[in-house]
Design a protein around this motif. Structure first.
Motif, PDB file in Angstrom:
ATOM      1  N   PRO A  90      19.023  12.473   7.317  1.00 31.64           N
ATOM      2  CA  PRO A  90      20.440  12.182   7.580  1.00 31.64           C
ATOM      3  C   PRO A  90      21.371  13.352   7.274  1.00 31.64           C
ATOM      4  N   ALA A  91      21.067  14.120   6.221  1.00 28.50           N
ATOM      5  CA  ALA A  91      21.909  15.264   5.862  1.00 28.50           C
ATOM      6  C   ALA A  91      21.118  16.188   4.953  1.00 28.50           C
ATOM      7  N   ALA A  92      21.552  17.432   4.864  1.00 32.65           N
ATOM      8  CA  ALA A  92      20.925  18.397   3.965  1.00 32.65           C
ATOM      9  C   ALA A  92      21.924  19.508   3.670  1.00 32.65           C
ATOM     10  N   PHE A  93      21.710  20.177   2.534  1.00 24.35           N
ATOM     11  CA  PHE A  93      22.536  21.302   2.106  1.00 24.35           C
ATOM     12  C   PHE A  93      21.737  22.596   2.238  1.00 24.35           C
ATOM     13  N   TYR A  94      22.440  23.702   2.581  1.00 21.36           N
ATOM     14  CA  TYR A  94      21.765  24.976   2.801  1.00 21.36           C
ATOM     15  C   TYR A  94      22.583  26.111   2.186  1.00 21.36           C
ATOM     16  N   CYS A  95      21.911  26.972   1.420  1.00 21.74           N
ATOM     17  CA  CYS A  95      22.586  28.167   0.906  1.00 21.74           C
ATOM     18  C   CYS A  95      21.636  29.359   0.975  1.00 21.74           C
ATOM     19  N   VAL A  96      22.208  30.552   0.873  1.00 19.78           N
ATOM     20  CA  VAL A  96      21.466  31.806   0.853  1.00 19.78           C
ATOM     21  C   VAL A  96      21.615  32.401  -0.541  1.00 19.78           C
ATOM     22  N   CYS A  97      20.519  32.903  -1.092  1.00 19.85           N
ATOM     23  CA  CYS A  97      20.585  33.369  -2.483  1.00 19.85           C
ATOM     24  C   CYS A  97      19.623  34.524  -2.714  1.00 19.85           C
ATOM     25  N   ASP A  98      20.055  35.469  -3.545  1.00 19.54           N
ATOM     26  CA  ASP A  98      19.168  36.518  -4.029  1.00 19.54           C
ATOM     27  C   ASP A  98      19.200  36.517  -5.554  1.00 19.54           C
ATOM     28  N   GLU A  99      18.575  37.496  -6.165  1.00 15.19           N
ATOM     29  CA  GLU A  99      18.465  37.536  -7.621  1.00 15.19           C
ATOM     30  C   GLU A  99      19.831  37.523  -8.299  1.00 15.19           C
ATOM     31  N   ARG A 100      20.801  38.244  -7.735  1.00 14.06           N
ATOM     32  CA  ARG A 100      22.112  38.352  -8.376  1.00 14.06           C
ATOM     33  C   ARG A 100      22.907  37.055  -8.298  1.00 14.06           C
ATOM     34  N   TYR A 101      22.666  36.240  -7.283  1.00 11.59           N
ATOM     35  CA  TYR A 101      23.449  35.022  -7.081  1.00 11.59           C
ATOM     36  C   TYR A 101      22.751  33.773  -7.615  1.00 11.59           C
ATOM     37  N   HIS A 161      10.279  34.231 -11.256  1.00 15.54           N
ATOM     38  CA  HIS A 161      10.749  33.292 -12.278  1.00 15.54           C
ATOM     39  C   HIS A 161      11.845  32.391 -11.720  1.00 15.54           C
ATOM     40  N   GLN A 162      12.780  32.965 -10.983  1.00 16.59           N
ATOM     41  CA  GLN A 162      13.870  32.176 -10.417  1.00 16.59           C
ATOM     42  C   GLN A 162      13.355  31.181  -9.380  1.00 16.59           C
ATOM     43  N   ARG A 163      12.433  31.622  -8.542  1.00 14.77           N
ATOM     44  CA  ARG A 163      11.847  30.700  -7.560  1.00 14.77           C
ATOM     45  C   ARG A 163      11.149  29.539  -8.249  1.00 14.77           C
ATOM     46  N   GLY A 164      10.422  29.848  -9.325  1.00 13.50           N
ATOM     47  CA  GLY A 164       9.724  28.802 -10.056  1.00 13.50           C
ATOM     48  C   GLY A 164      10.669  27.768 -10.641  1.00 13.50           C
TER      49      GLY A 164
END
Length: 332
Positions: free
Chosen positions: A6-17, A47-50
């Motif tokens: 029905p809906a979903a959220f999407y963002c773009v991210c790298d290590e700094r964000y 680590h962040q992905r985990g």
């Protein structure tokens, strides 16, 4: 026929964000949203992905594409009936359920940018034909109802590589460049040419205020509620400028809520205090650190405005120094 969520959220991210994305994710969950969250990984650490993976779907970014061309990747790979594009430097302060439902009609719902902008040449340069004059909206938070959403995102994916990033605000800052604000200008050109005017809802900027959040106050940290002086409650706070986890910034409603969203006992993804700058933690030492930063920035900025008045000088020396650094890096 493929069944879409029905809906979903999407963002773009790298290590700094990463810290901003965690704050955004936790605010979405605290406000009762259970929809899937997709994070496009354009440079996260292992680590962040985990840390993110139990709470969101981490989507690998195409290696050949720069971060400023990636906003369309995750929603096109994992579409939904309503696709909510949300920047990593946004925290949600009020349920977005009403806007998600309105987008189902279908329509596109976005927030008016704090600066009006219209470039008639967009249509010719992008091959879109004539573009109409209408409110200039931010691409930082947008609700795209199917099938309009897919149409907008596919066009953005096809056209945004025509933008020369070296001339945009984040690099050369060429005021005469038609696509000064990169993918956001492309987004607006598409809305003004390929989406019927009655299918676009442009909400007032004060419903997604930007720094310095003048007159905005936090009503209740626990529920994230904020309000303007007249009682109007925004849906989100968009800290699109200097990031409090990357640079010394003055305390404001966003940074106050970010501390609560990174360290609160009731958040979905709680971080260890050691991963957060002292000024964004809780306790007496953190409070003293914030006061010190407020004074260190506030006094020179006041002097700077007196010596160098005007639109650029009013930002203050700290903001100008930060902006120069960001132009050398680009942003996700």
């Amino acid at each position: 026929m493929t069944h879409l969520p029905p809906a979903a959220f999407y963002c773009v991210c790298d290590e700094r964000y990463f810290l901003g994305a965690v704050g955004m994710l936790n605010s979405v969950r605290l406000l009762g949203h259970t929809e899937p969250v997709f994070v496009l990984d354009c440079g996260l650490t292992a680590h962040q992905r985990g840390l993110l993976e139990p709470h969101a779907t981490v989507v690998p970014a195409p290696r050949e594409a720069p971060p400023w061309l990636l906003k369309t990747v995750a929603p096109l790979r994992h579409p939904a009936e309503v696709m909510v594009l949300i920047d990593a430097d946004i925290v949600v302060t009020r349920s977005l359920a009403e806007l998600v439902e309105r987008a189902r009609e279908p329509r596109v719902i976005a927030i008016e940018n704090d600066t009006d902008r219209f470039v008639p040449e967009w249509g010719e340069l992008l091959g879109l034909g004539e573009v109409r004059r209408q409110p200039y909206v931010s691409s930082g938070l947008a609700f795209l109802g199917d099938p309009l959403g897919e149409r907008v995102l596919r066009l953005m994916g096809e056209l945004q590589d025509r933008v020369d990033f070296d001339h945009t605000f984040w690099r050369g800052n060429d005021p005469d460049y038609p696509f000064l604000y990169g993918d956001q200008d492309v987004f607006n050109a598409i809305l003004a040419s390929r989406i019927e005017a009655e299918r676009l809802t442009a909400l007032p900027n004060r419903l997604a205020p930007n720094p310095p959040f003048k007159g905005l106050r936090v009503i209740d940290e626990a529920t994230l509620r904020c309000a303007h002086g007249d009682g109007t409650e925004p849906y989100v706070l968009h800290n699109f400028y200097r990031k409090p986890w990357l640079a010394r910034t003055r305390s404001n409603p966003y940074s106050r809520l970010l501390t609560r969203l990174l360290l609160g006992e009731d958040v979905a993804l709680r971080l260890d205090r050691s991963e957060i700058s002292l000024r964004l933690r809780t306790g007496l030492a953190a409070a003293c650190a914030r006061v010190a930063v407020d004074l260190a920035i506030g006094i020179p900025a006041y002097v700077h405005r007196r010596v160098k008045p005007g639109p650029r000088g009013s930002r203050g020396w700290a903001d100008e120094h930060w902006l120069a650094q960001e132009r050398g890096r680009g942003a996700p």
